[in-house]
Design an enzyme around this catalytic site. Structure first.
Site, PDB file in Angstrom:
ATOM      1  N   CYS A 117       0.843  -1.196   0.000  1.00  0.00           N
ATOM      2  CA  CYS A 117       0.000   0.000   0.000  1.00  0.00           C
ATOM      3  C   CYS A 117       0.881   1.249   0.000  1.00  0.00           C
ATOM      4  O   CYS A 117       1.923   1.279   0.643  1.00  0.00           O
ATOM      5  CB  CYS A 117      -0.949   0.108   1.192  1.00  0.00           C
ATOM      6  SG  CYS A 117      -2.118  -1.243   1.276  1.00  0.00           S
ATOM      7  N   ARG A 164       4.019  -0.276  -4.794  1.00  0.00           N
ATOM      8  CA  ARG A 164       3.777  -0.821  -3.450  1.00  0.00           C
ATOM      9  C   ARG A 164       2.444  -1.554  -3.347  1.00  0.00           C
ATOM     10  O   ARG A 164       2.155  -2.210  -2.345  1.00  0.00           O
ATOM     11  CB  ARG A 164       3.774   0.320  -2.421  1.00  0.00           C
ATOM     12  CG  ARG A 164       5.060   1.074  -2.368  1.00  0.00           C
ATOM     13  CD  ARG A 164       4.936   2.236  -1.408  1.00  0.00           C
ATOM     14  NE  ARG A 164       4.732   1.781  -0.057  1.00  0.00           N
ATOM     15  CZ  ARG A 164       5.710   1.483   0.789  1.00  0.00           C
ATOM     16  NH1 ARG A 164       6.951   1.616   0.418  1.00  0.00           N
ATOM     17  NH2 ARG A 164       5.431   1.071   2.003  1.00  0.00           N
ATOM     18  N   TRP A 211      -2.831  -2.678  -1.743  1.00  0.00           N
ATOM     19  CA  TRP A 211      -2.488  -4.087  -1.919  1.00  0.00           C
ATOM     20  C   TRP A 211      -3.326  -4.801  -0.868  1.00  0.00           C
ATOM     21  O   TRP A 211      -3.055  -4.699   0.333  1.00  0.00           O
ATOM     22  CB  TRP A 211      -0.999  -4.303  -1.686  1.00  0.00           C
ATOM     23  CG  TRP A 211      -0.520  -5.691  -1.981  1.00  0.00           C
ATOM     24  CD1 TRP A 211      -0.116  -6.179  -3.193  1.00  0.00           C
ATOM     25  CD2 TRP A 211      -0.361  -6.772  -1.040  1.00  0.00           C
ATOM     26  NE1 TRP A 211       0.272  -7.492  -3.067  1.00  0.00           N
ATOM     27  CE2 TRP A 211       0.130  -7.885  -1.772  1.00  0.00           C
ATOM     28  CE3 TRP A 211      -0.598  -6.916   0.322  1.00  0.00           C
ATOM     29  CZ2 TRP A 211       0.390  -9.112  -1.162  1.00  0.00           C
ATOM     30  CZ3 TRP A 211      -0.340  -8.145   0.915  1.00  0.00           C
ATOM     31  CH2 TRP A 211       0.151  -9.225   0.169  1.00  0.00           C
ATOM     32  N   ASN A 213      -1.965   2.338   5.759  1.00  0.00           N
ATOM     33  CA  ASN A 213      -1.086   1.241   5.338  1.00  0.00           C
ATOM     34  C   ASN A 213      -0.739   0.461   6.605  1.00  0.00           C
ATOM     35  O   ASN A 213      -0.296   1.054   7.581  1.00  0.00           O
ATOM     36  CB  ASN A 213       0.178   1.834   4.689  1.00  0.00           C
ATOM     37  CG  ASN A 213       1.226   0.790   4.383  1.00  0.00           C
ATOM     38  OD1 ASN A 213       0.916  -0.382   4.225  1.00  0.00           O
ATOM     39  ND2 ASN A 213       2.470   1.201   4.289  1.00  0.00           N
ATOM     40  N   GLY A 214      -0.979  -0.861   6.586  1.00  0.00           N
ATOM     41  CA  GLY A 214      -0.690  -1.683   7.766  1.00  0.00           C
ATOM     42  C   GLY A 214      -1.890  -2.548   8.100  1.00  0.00           C
ATOM     43  O   GLY A 214      -2.762  -2.746   7.243  1.00  0.00           O
ATOM     44  N   GLU A 239      17.418 -17.943  -7.195  1.00  0.00           N
ATOM     45  CA  GLU A 239      17.092 -16.559  -7.550  1.00  0.00           C
ATOM     46  C   GLU A 239      16.637 -16.469  -9.016  1.00  0.00           C
ATOM     47  O   GLU A 239      15.698 -15.735  -9.331  1.00  0.00           O
ATOM     48  CB  GLU A 239      18.318 -15.663  -7.271  1.00  0.00           C
ATOM     49  CG  GLU A 239      18.199 -14.208  -7.670  1.00  0.00           C
ATOM     50  CD  GLU A 239      17.073 -13.432  -6.980  1.00  0.00           C
ATOM     51  OE1 GLU A 239      16.444 -13.939  -6.048  1.00  0.00           O
ATOM     52  OE2 GLU A 239      16.823 -12.297  -7.438  1.00  0.00           O
ATOM     53  N   LYS A 267      12.996 -15.116 -10.175  1.00  0.00           N
ATOM     54  CA  LYS A 267      12.796 -14.021 -11.143  1.00  0.00           C
ATOM     55  C   LYS A 267      11.831 -14.458 -12.232  1.00  0.00           C
ATOM     56  O   LYS A 267      10.938 -13.719 -12.612  1.00  0.00           O
ATOM     57  CB  LYS A 267      14.120 -13.594 -11.803  1.00  0.00           C
ATOM     58  CG  LYS A 267      15.092 -12.851 -10.960  1.00  0.00           C
ATOM     59  CD  LYS A 267      14.687 -11.436 -10.597  1.00  0.00           C
ATOM     60  CE  LYS A 267      13.881 -11.370  -9.337  1.00  0.00           C
ATOM     61  NZ  LYS A 267      14.532 -11.292  -8.084  1.00  0.00           N
ATOM     62  N   GLU A 323       8.156 -14.802 -10.846  1.00  0.00           N
ATOM     63  CA  GLU A 323       7.557 -13.510 -10.463  1.00  0.00           C
ATOM     64  C   GLU A 323       7.067 -12.713 -11.657  1.00  0.00           C
ATOM     65  O   GLU A 323       5.982 -12.162 -11.622  1.00  0.00           O
ATOM     66  CB  GLU A 323       8.627 -12.617  -9.821  1.00  0.00           C
ATOM     67  CG  GLU A 323       8.918 -12.845  -8.400  1.00  0.00           C
ATOM     68  CD  GLU A 323       9.943 -11.848  -7.916  1.00  0.00           C
ATOM     69  OE1 GLU A 323       9.612 -11.106  -7.003  1.00  0.00           O
ATOM     70  OE2 GLU A 323      11.068 -11.812  -8.453  1.00  0.00           O
ATOM     71  N   HIS A 358      17.277 -37.234  -6.776  1.00  0.00           N
ATOM     72  CA  HIS A 358      16.520 -37.711  -5.613  1.00  0.00           C
ATOM     73  C   HIS A 358      15.036 -37.358  -5.706  1.00  0.00           C
ATOM     74  O   HIS A 358      14.340 -37.367  -4.701  1.00  0.00           O
ATOM     75  CB  HIS A 358      17.125 -37.135  -4.329  1.00  0.00           C
ATOM     76  CG  HIS A 358      18.539 -37.552  -4.112  1.00  0.00           C
ATOM     77  ND1 HIS A 358      18.897 -38.832  -3.758  1.00  0.00           N
ATOM     78  CD2 HIS A 358      19.697 -36.866  -4.265  1.00  0.00           C
ATOM     79  CE1 HIS A 358      20.224 -38.908  -3.669  1.00  0.00           C
ATOM     80  NE2 HIS A 358      20.721 -37.728  -3.975  1.00  0.00           N
ATOM     81  N   LYS A 366       6.071  -4.245  -3.786  1.00  0.00           N
ATOM     82  CA  LYS A 366       7.517  -4.097  -3.632  1.00  0.00           C
ATOM     83  C   LYS A 366       7.968  -4.291  -2.196  1.00  0.00           C
ATOM     84  O   LYS A 366       8.918  -5.003  -1.927  1.00  0.00           O
ATOM     85  CB  LYS A 366       7.917  -2.706  -4.125  1.00  0.00           C
ATOM     86  CG  LYS A 366       9.407  -2.426  -4.040  1.00  0.00           C
ATOM     87  CD  LYS A 366      10.143  -3.172  -5.113  1.00  0.00           C
ATOM     88  CE  LYS A 366      11.648  -3.063  -4.999  1.00  0.00           C
ATOM     89  NZ  LYS A 366      12.296  -4.186  -5.675  1.00  0.00           N
TER      90      LYS A 366
HETATM   91  C1  F6R Z   1      11.924 -10.680  -5.319  1.00  0.00           C
HETATM   92  C2  F6R Z   1      11.648  -9.674  -4.333  1.00  0.00           C
HETATM   93  C3  F6R Z   1      11.218 -10.098  -2.966  1.00  0.00           C
HETATM   94  C4  F6R Z   1      12.041  -9.316  -1.917  1.00  0.00           C
HETATM   95  C5  F6R Z   1      11.528  -9.640  -0.508  1.00  0.00           C
HETATM   96  C6  F6R Z   1      12.356  -8.948   0.547  1.00  0.00           C
HETATM   97  O1  F6R Z   1      12.265 -10.141  -6.543  1.00  0.00           O
HETATM   98  O2  F6R Z   1      11.760  -8.505  -4.595  1.00  0.00           O
HETATM   99  O3  F6R Z   1      11.356 -11.462  -2.792  1.00  0.00           O
HETATM  100  O4  F6R Z   1      13.378  -9.667  -2.056  1.00  0.00           O
HETATM  101  O5  F6R Z   1      10.196  -9.226  -0.390  1.00  0.00           O
HETATM  102  O6  F6R Z   1      12.354  -7.569   0.388  1.00  0.00           O
HETATM  103  P1  F6R Z   1      13.427  -6.661   1.092  1.00  0.00           P
HETATM  104  O7  F6R Z   1      14.754  -6.984   0.512  1.00  0.00           O
HETATM  105  O8  F6R Z   1      12.993  -5.264   0.776  1.00  0.00           O
HETATM  106  O9  F6R Z   1      13.381  -6.971   2.548  1.00  0.00           O
END
Ligand code: F6R
Length: 599
Positions: A2, A28, A70, A96-97, A471, A475, A478, A494, A594
């Site tokens: 949010c 966000r 969100w 927000n929260g 990772e 990517k 996502e 396995h 984000k």
């Molecule tokens: C993946 C991604 C998320 C963040 C996770 C932690 O691309 O962006 O998995 O890595 O939400 O976020 P931070 O690093 O801001 O604590």
């Protein structure tokens, strides 16, 4: 999670200023949006589901608040979108929260909710206290003292041109411009108005009328704000010619790494300038993080254990505090977070501190909650990361972990000083080597075309490349919504080997090293023997690997401990182009946000 934006000031275009701010905060949360603007005793409210359109209003106003959502409590509907109001629409709030004790408050004060959200309780309760005779300020303070949970709230009311902001657990920043005040969940949205900001602390209560005053929700005493000047410029929050933030941020990695290294190397040695933490005081390290930051923690474990010979655990922050972790004075907690606001990481850090641990953090966002609550902080200098999928945050975190490792090696004398100097020489070459990998974009696009038609993919790696497999898979899923799993290559036999057929492409990170290279070639043969298709990431000039696989992307040679910084780059580019071919919303993937500020 949010976004909140607010404006009060000399401009009569407050609504459009808020809408513009919300657009910058959309990363966000982007389920629904809304604003409320004040004009001479009237409040205009608009709420819609979906993305914020290029909407502009001619409603003149000097005071407006807005929200991009969100969803946590309640479905994505216009009714559940913010702002929320009291029944008579007198008090208007964006939040927000999460407020956790809604049902208790509804029952205690006989309130009637009309939405499914927890946030609606905020204007309802404030209005209840105003009806009892409290002023807007005092009613808000009284209501906040009743809320359990976390919140950043911006509020206006119909009777007076006042703006209130309150912070408890969720981020909100006050921007101070020329004859104007702004509120925002994040810095980038403020930059076109001002670079003077106040990072609000928990329990801070901001009241903006003709003048501004800051106090605490449970006190009348005025606080003198600590005004900081931000060095990022407004361009750093724009796409600057790239189609997407994700692509811009992938291509920024050489400069982000250079900036992160800048000032942390002196006379060829790492110089991290920690103020409170003495690295020699600890016998163990526990790394905490989520998502991509957890993956960089896994690389960190590999680096620290193999080079500095200190035992390291890497924990999902979300699990850590619910399993009675063993922390003692010999354990250093290392929290990793791009945003510095991730609720799970923040909660785990607080739990570790409660148990007496010292906390060092690696964060990108200056003065974020995690940065402020840590004993010491190492800032990555990636600049604002706006794309929801983390890219430059990951490589700058790994860069910082490498420097930390080099510093620990020096302290522990686990390698000679000359070896540490060589480590530093090699990391300084990484930005140039990444520039070479970025030139492979055209070839990677061809592979993206193949992968974009699949529904699943397996990412395999060994040793320090295993976190890169995780990772790379993260990517892809996502941004392109293709199901992808990261696995240690040898574990494939396995179980996951049962999945191998012509429809299950395998992306194998098979850069050369003395430990596992031959073994991973055998793993590739196992895939090929079962009709699987292999895209390999290999070391430049490795023709043996090329013979074995269907497609290969080369990365330049570097020392083993730095290979993750090169091998992740083609995987980021691959995910980006697969998502582009599948017409996905790359910078705002569905259901994601984000900065995840709810647990
Ligand atoms: C993946 C991604 C998320 C963040 C996770 C932690 O691309 O962006 O998995 O890595 O939400 O976020 P931070 O690093 O801001 O604590």
């Amino acid at each position: 999670m949010c976004g909140i934006f607010g404006y009060k000031g000399i401009s009569s275009d407050a609504t459009n200023i808020v809408l513009n701010g919300l657009k910058k905060l959309e990363y966000r949360g982007y389920d629904s949006w809304g604003f409320a603007s004040f004009q001479e005793g009237k409040i205009k409210i608009k709420k819609e589901i979906g993305r914020i359109p290029n909407y502009s209003t001619d409603f003149t106003s000097h005071l407006s608040i807005g929200h991009t959502r969100w969803a946590t409590h309640g479905q994505v509907t216009a009714n559940n979108a913010h702002p929320h109001t009291s029944k008579d629409k007198k008090v208007v709030a964006v939040h927000n929260g999460i407020i956790e004790n809604v049902s208790e408050l509804v029952e205690k004060y006989k309130l009637e909710k009309e939405t499914e959200t927890d946030s609606e309780i905020i204007p309802l309760l404030i209005n209840h206290f105003m009806d009892e005779g409290y002023s807007f300020v005092n009613a808000t303070k009284k209501a906040c003292l009743q809320f359990n949970g976390s919140y950043a709230i911006a509020l206006i009311n119909k009777d007076s041109e006042e703006l209130i902001a309150v912070k408890m657990g969720s981020p909100i920043i006050l921007g101070i411009g020329e004859n104007e005040f702004l509120l925002s969940s994040d810095i980038p949205a403020l930059l076109e108005h001002t670079n003077k900001v106040v990072y609000l602390e928990d329990k801070d209560f901001v009241h903006i009328n003709k003048h501004i005053s800051i106090s605490k929700i449970d006190s009348e005493t005025k606080i003198i704000p600590d005004i900081k000047t931000i060095s990022w410029n407004a361009d750093s929050a724009e796409k600057e010619g790239y189609d997407h933030f994700m692509l811009k941020e992938i291509f920024q990695q050489p400069s982000s790494i250079r900036k992160t290294l800048d000032g942390l190397v002196e006379n060829g040695f790492p110089s991290l300038n920690l103020k409170k933490i003495h690295l020699e005081d600890f016998k163990r390290i526990t790394i905490l993080g989520c998502g991509t930051s957890w993956h960089s923690g896994l690389v960190g474990k590999f680096l620290i254990e193999s080079l500095a010979r200190i035992p390291v655990d890497v924990e999902y922050a979300s699990e850590f505090r619910y399993r009675n972790p063993i922390i003692d004075k010999d354990t250093l907690i290392l929290a990793i977070s791009q945003s510095g606001e991730t609720a799970d990481t923040l909660a785990a850090l607080r739990e570790a501190k409660r148990r007496g641990a010292s906390v060092l953090s690696i964060c990108n966002v200056v003065e974020s909650s995690i940065a402020r609550e840590s004993d010491d902080i190492l800032y990555t200098r990636a600049g604002p990361e706006i794309g929801v999928a983390s890219t430059k945050a990951f490589t700058t975190q790994v860069t910082m972990l490498y420097l930390l490792t080099a510093q620990l090696v020096l302290k522990n004398k686990s390698l000679s000083e000359n070896k540490v100097k060589e480590m530093i020489v090699d990391i300084k070459k990484i930005p140039e080597l990444i520039e070479l990998v970025l030139k492979e974009e055209k070839n990677i696009k061809v592979l993206a075309n193949k992968l974009s038609k699949k529904n699943n993919a397996l990412y395999l790696g060994r040793g320090i490349q295993f976190p890169i497999a995780l990772e790379g898979a993260l990517k892809l899923k996502e941004v392109s919504y293709i199901h992808a799993e990261g696995y240690p290559a040898a574990e494939m036999k396995h179980g996951p080997i049962a999945l191998i057929d012509k429809n299950m492409p395998c992306v194998v990170i098979a850069t050369k090293d003395i430990l596992t290279y031959d073994k991973i070639l055998s793993n590739i043969q196992e895939i090929k023997a079962r009709g699987g298709e292999v895209i390999a990431i290999g070391t430049k000039g490795d023709f043996k690997l090329k013979e074995l696989v269907d497609d290969i992307i080369y990365v330049p040679e570097t020392r083993y401990s730095l290979t993750p910084l090169l091998s992740i780059i083609p995987l980021q580019i691959l995910s980006y182009h697969v998502a582009l071919l599948r017409s996905c919303d790359i910078d705002k993937p569905r259901n994601l946000a984000k900065s995840v500020t709810v647990e």
